[in-house]
Design a protein around this motif. Sequence first.
Motif, PDB file in Angstrom:
ATOM      1  N   GLY A  50      -7.892 -29.571  37.744  1.00 10.34           N
ATOM      2  CA  GLY A  50      -7.861 -29.908  39.152  1.00 10.34           C
ATOM      3  C   GLY A  50      -7.837 -28.636  39.978  1.00 10.34           C
ATOM      4  O   GLY A  50      -7.894 -27.527  39.442  1.00 10.34           O
ATOM      5  N   ASP A  51      -7.762 -28.792  41.299  1.00  9.99           N
ATOM      6  CA  ASP A  51      -7.651 -27.631  42.176  1.00  9.99           C
ATOM      7  C   ASP A  51      -6.854 -28.027  43.404  1.00  9.99           C
ATOM      8  O   ASP A  51      -6.273 -29.113  43.460  1.00  9.99           O
ATOM      9  CB  ASP A  51      -9.025 -27.078  42.556  1.00  9.99           C
ATOM     10  CG  ASP A  51      -9.911 -28.119  43.240  1.00  9.99           C
ATOM     11  OD1 ASP A  51      -9.374 -29.017  43.919  1.00  9.99           O
ATOM     12  OD2 ASP A  51     -11.147 -28.031  43.093  1.00  9.99           O
ATOM     13  N   GLY A  52      -6.829 -27.148  44.399  1.00  6.85           N
ATOM     14  CA  GLY A  52      -6.013 -27.397  45.576  1.00  6.85           C
ATOM     15  C   GLY A  52      -6.409 -28.626  46.370  1.00  6.85           C
ATOM     16  O   GLY A  52      -5.629 -29.118  47.177  1.00  6.85           O
ATOM     17  N   GLY A  53      -7.604 -29.146  46.124  1.00 11.12           N
ATOM     18  CA  GLY A  53      -8.037 -30.345  46.839  1.00 11.12           C
ATOM     19  C   GLY A  53      -7.756 -31.635  46.094  1.00 11.12           C
ATOM     20  O   GLY A  53      -8.044 -32.727  46.597  1.00 11.12           O
ATOM     21  N   THR A  54      -7.197 -31.538  44.892  1.00  3.96           N
ATOM     22  CA  THR A  54      -6.921 -32.726  44.087  1.00  3.96           C
ATOM     23  C   THR A  54      -5.714 -33.476  44.651  1.00  3.96           C
ATOM     24  O   THR A  54      -4.675 -32.879  44.928  1.00  3.96           O
ATOM     25  CB  THR A  54      -6.651 -32.342  42.625  1.00  3.96           C
ATOM     26  OG1 THR A  54      -7.766 -31.609  42.110  1.00  3.96           O
ATOM     27  CG2 THR A  54      -6.432 -33.581  41.767  1.00  3.96           C
ATOM     28  N   THR A  55      -5.838 -34.775  44.803  1.00  7.55           N
ATOM     29  CA  THR A  55      -4.731 -35.607  45.275  1.00  7.55           C
ATOM     30  C   THR A  55      -3.992 -36.213  44.087  1.00  7.55           C
ATOM     31  O   THR A  55      -4.471 -36.176  42.943  1.00  7.55           O
ATOM     32  CB  THR A  55      -5.237 -36.749  46.164  1.00  7.55           C
ATOM     33  OG1 THR A  55      -6.073 -37.611  45.378  1.00  7.55           O
ATOM     34  CG2 THR A  55      -6.029 -36.201  47.347  1.00  7.55           C
ATOM     35  N   GLU A  56      -2.826 -36.798  44.367  1.00  9.52           N
ATOM     36  CA  GLU A  56      -2.055 -37.466  43.304  1.00  9.52           C
ATOM     37  C   GLU A  56      -2.853 -38.617  42.713  1.00  9.52           C
ATOM     38  O   GLU A  56      -2.894 -38.806  41.495  1.00  9.52           O
ATOM     39  CB  GLU A  56      -0.721 -37.945  43.887  1.00  9.52           C
ATOM     40  CG  GLU A  56       0.229 -38.559  42.860  1.00  9.52           C
ATOM     41  CD  GLU A  56       0.071 -40.063  42.764  1.00  9.52           C
ATOM     42  OE1 GLU A  56       0.674 -40.665  41.848  1.00  9.52           O
ATOM     43  OE2 GLU A  56      -0.660 -40.652  43.591  1.00  9.52           O
TER      44      GLU A  56
ATOM     45  N   SER B 122       1.142 -25.054  48.968  1.00 12.62           N
ATOM     46  CA  SER B 122       1.726 -25.941  49.989  1.00 12.62           C
ATOM     47  C   SER B 122       1.738 -25.183  51.305  1.00 12.62           C
ATOM     48  O   SER B 122       2.778 -24.748  51.791  1.00 12.62           O
ATOM     49  CB  SER B 122       3.149 -26.353  49.578  1.00 12.62           C
ATOM     50  OG  SER B 122       3.146 -27.048  48.355  1.00 12.62           O
ATOM     51  N   GLU B 123       0.554 -25.022  51.882  1.00 12.53           N
ATOM     52  CA  GLU B 123       0.403 -24.146  53.043  1.00 12.53           C
ATOM     53  C   GLU B 123       0.677 -24.840  54.367  1.00 12.53           C
ATOM     54  O   GLU B 123       0.945 -24.194  55.367  1.00 12.53           O
ATOM     55  CB  GLU B 123      -1.003 -23.553  53.047  1.00 12.53           C
ATOM     56  CG  GLU B 123      -1.276 -22.649  51.838  1.00 12.53           C
ATOM     57  CD  GLU B 123      -2.696 -22.133  51.825  1.00 12.53           C
ATOM     58  OE1 GLU B 123      -3.558 -22.798  52.420  1.00 12.53           O
ATOM     59  OE2 GLU B 123      -2.935 -21.074  51.224  1.00 12.53           O
ATOM     60  N   ASN B 124       0.570 -26.159  54.395  1.00  9.03           N
ATOM     61  CA  ASN B 124       0.832 -26.888  55.633  1.00  9.03           C
ATOM     62  C   ASN B 124       1.503 -28.223  55.297  1.00  9.03           C
ATOM     63  O   ASN B 124       1.725 -28.536  54.119  1.00  9.03           O
ATOM     64  CB  ASN B 124      -0.459 -27.111  56.428  1.00  9.03           C
ATOM     65  CG  ASN B 124      -1.551 -27.770  55.590  1.00  9.03           C
ATOM     66  OD1 ASN B 124      -1.322 -28.811  54.975  1.00  9.03           O
ATOM     67  ND2 ASN B 124      -2.736 -27.176  55.568  1.00  9.03           N
ATOM     68  N   LYS B 125       1.802 -28.987  56.315  1.00  9.66           N
ATOM     69  CA  LYS B 125       2.539 -30.240  56.122  1.00  9.66           C
ATOM     70  C   LYS B 125       1.785 -31.208  55.224  1.00  9.66           C
ATOM     71  O   LYS B 125       2.371 -31.865  54.353  1.00  9.66           O
ATOM     72  CB  LYS B 125       2.821 -30.884  57.479  1.00  9.66           C
ATOM     73  CG  LYS B 125       3.743 -32.083  57.426  1.00  9.66           C
ATOM     74  CD  LYS B 125       4.056 -32.578  58.830  1.00  9.66           C
ATOM     75  CE  LYS B 125       5.004 -33.774  58.777  1.00  9.66           C
ATOM     76  NZ  LYS B 125       5.330 -34.265  60.143  1.00  9.66           N
ATOM     77  N   GLN B 126       0.472 -31.289  55.408  1.00 10.40           N
ATOM     78  CA  GLN B 126      -0.330 -32.232  54.636  1.00 10.40           C
ATOM     79  C   GLN B 126      -0.391 -31.850  53.153  1.00 10.40           C
ATOM     80  O   GLN B 126      -0.174 -32.696  52.275  1.00 10.40           O
ATOM     81  CB  GLN B 126      -1.745 -32.313  55.204  1.00 10.40           C
ATOM     82  CG  GLN B 126      -2.642 -33.315  54.476  1.00 10.40           C
ATOM     83  CD  GLN B 126      -4.021 -33.398  55.109  1.00 10.40           C
ATOM     84  OE1 GLN B 126      -4.251 -32.869  56.189  1.00 10.40           O
ATOM     85  NE2 GLN B 126      -4.941 -34.060  54.430  1.00 10.40           N
ATOM     86  N   THR B 127      -0.697 -30.585  52.886  1.00 14.32           N
ATOM     87  CA  THR B 127      -0.796 -30.164  51.485  1.00 14.32           C
ATOM     88  C   THR B 127       0.575 -30.170  50.815  1.00 14.32           C
ATOM     89  O   THR B 127       0.682 -30.457  49.621  1.00 14.32           O
ATOM     90  CB  THR B 127      -1.418 -28.766  51.373  1.00 14.32           C
ATOM     91  OG1 THR B 127      -0.663 -27.830  52.162  1.00 14.32           O
ATOM     92  CG2 THR B 127      -2.861 -28.779  51.850  1.00 14.32           C
ATOM     93  N   LYS B 128       1.630 -29.876  51.562  1.00 21.36           N
ATOM     94  CA  LYS B 128       2.982 -29.928  51.008  1.00 21.36           C
ATOM     95  C   LYS B 128       3.329 -31.356  50.582  1.00 21.36           C
ATOM     96  O   LYS B 128       3.881 -31.578  49.498  1.00 21.36           O
ATOM     97  CB  LYS B 128       4.004 -29.422  52.023  1.00 21.36           C
ATOM     98  CG  LYS B 128       5.433 -29.361  51.505  1.00 21.36           C
ATOM     99  CD  LYS B 128       6.346 -28.732  52.550  1.00 21.36           C
ATOM    100  CE  LYS B 128       7.766 -28.581  52.026  1.00 21.36           C
ATOM    101  NZ  LYS B 128       8.420 -29.899  51.837  1.00 21.36           N
ATOM    102  N   ALA B 129       2.987 -32.328  51.433  1.00 21.37           N
ATOM    103  CA  ALA B 129       3.277 -33.723  51.113  1.00 21.37           C
ATOM    104  C   ALA B 129       2.499 -34.169  49.880  1.00 21.37           C
ATOM    105  O   ALA B 129       3.036 -34.886  49.018  1.00 21.37           O
ATOM    106  CB  ALA B 129       2.940 -34.614  52.308  1.00 21.37           C
TER     107      ALA B 129
END
Length: 209
Positions: free
Chosen positions: A49-55, A76-83
């Motif tokens: 996977g990579d940084g764009g992979t979702t759960e 986890s650079e912003n609120k969305q990616t952290k979540a």
Amino acid sequence: LAGWIVLSMIGSAIAWRPHIVITGPKGCGKSTIVDEIIKAALGDIAINGDGGTTEAGARRLLGLSGRPFIMDEAESENKQTKAEMEKIFFLARRSSKGGKVSNAYSDFIIRSCFCFAAINPRIEHGADMDRITTLELSLDKSDKRKENYSILVKAIRDCMIDNFSQRLMARTVENIENLFHNIKVFTDAASDVFGNQRDGDQFGAFIAG
């Protein structure tokens, strides 16, 4: 790292699945570790996977396979990616003991070992820290850093011949009963050393692997 690689090949077969996060400053060698060692050692066994992979994407890729999951740029650079990363860390946490993950459509039993690589992984929950061991790389600031890196990469590539992953899997399966025995021995010993069962499970498995 070596122990995790061996264990991750047989994630469905072991009772406790430890996870790792490779971190360190920019230029310290995270991509080299992931690409030249981990992916080379695991070959087609691994799911990448990579940084764009979702759960949800990770669950879909894994299915019921128990294959190792490698996620580079797990930032986890912003609120969305952290979540989103917190959801993936939760997935890894459930996977440690083979826990059930449910959504609106079905239930999943996750039995994979996870590897994350990030400059800023932001693993904040105690339950995640117990299950995801941080491997922190130092930046080589010496005058010979380019020479050192070239020597290291050559050594890695000399080792990681084309059929390395198949040979490693064959050796692991051939010795699997010994591995199961060693996991129990080292888990008991590590629990005594660290004073708790969770660290015993984590580091006992690494050492046995």
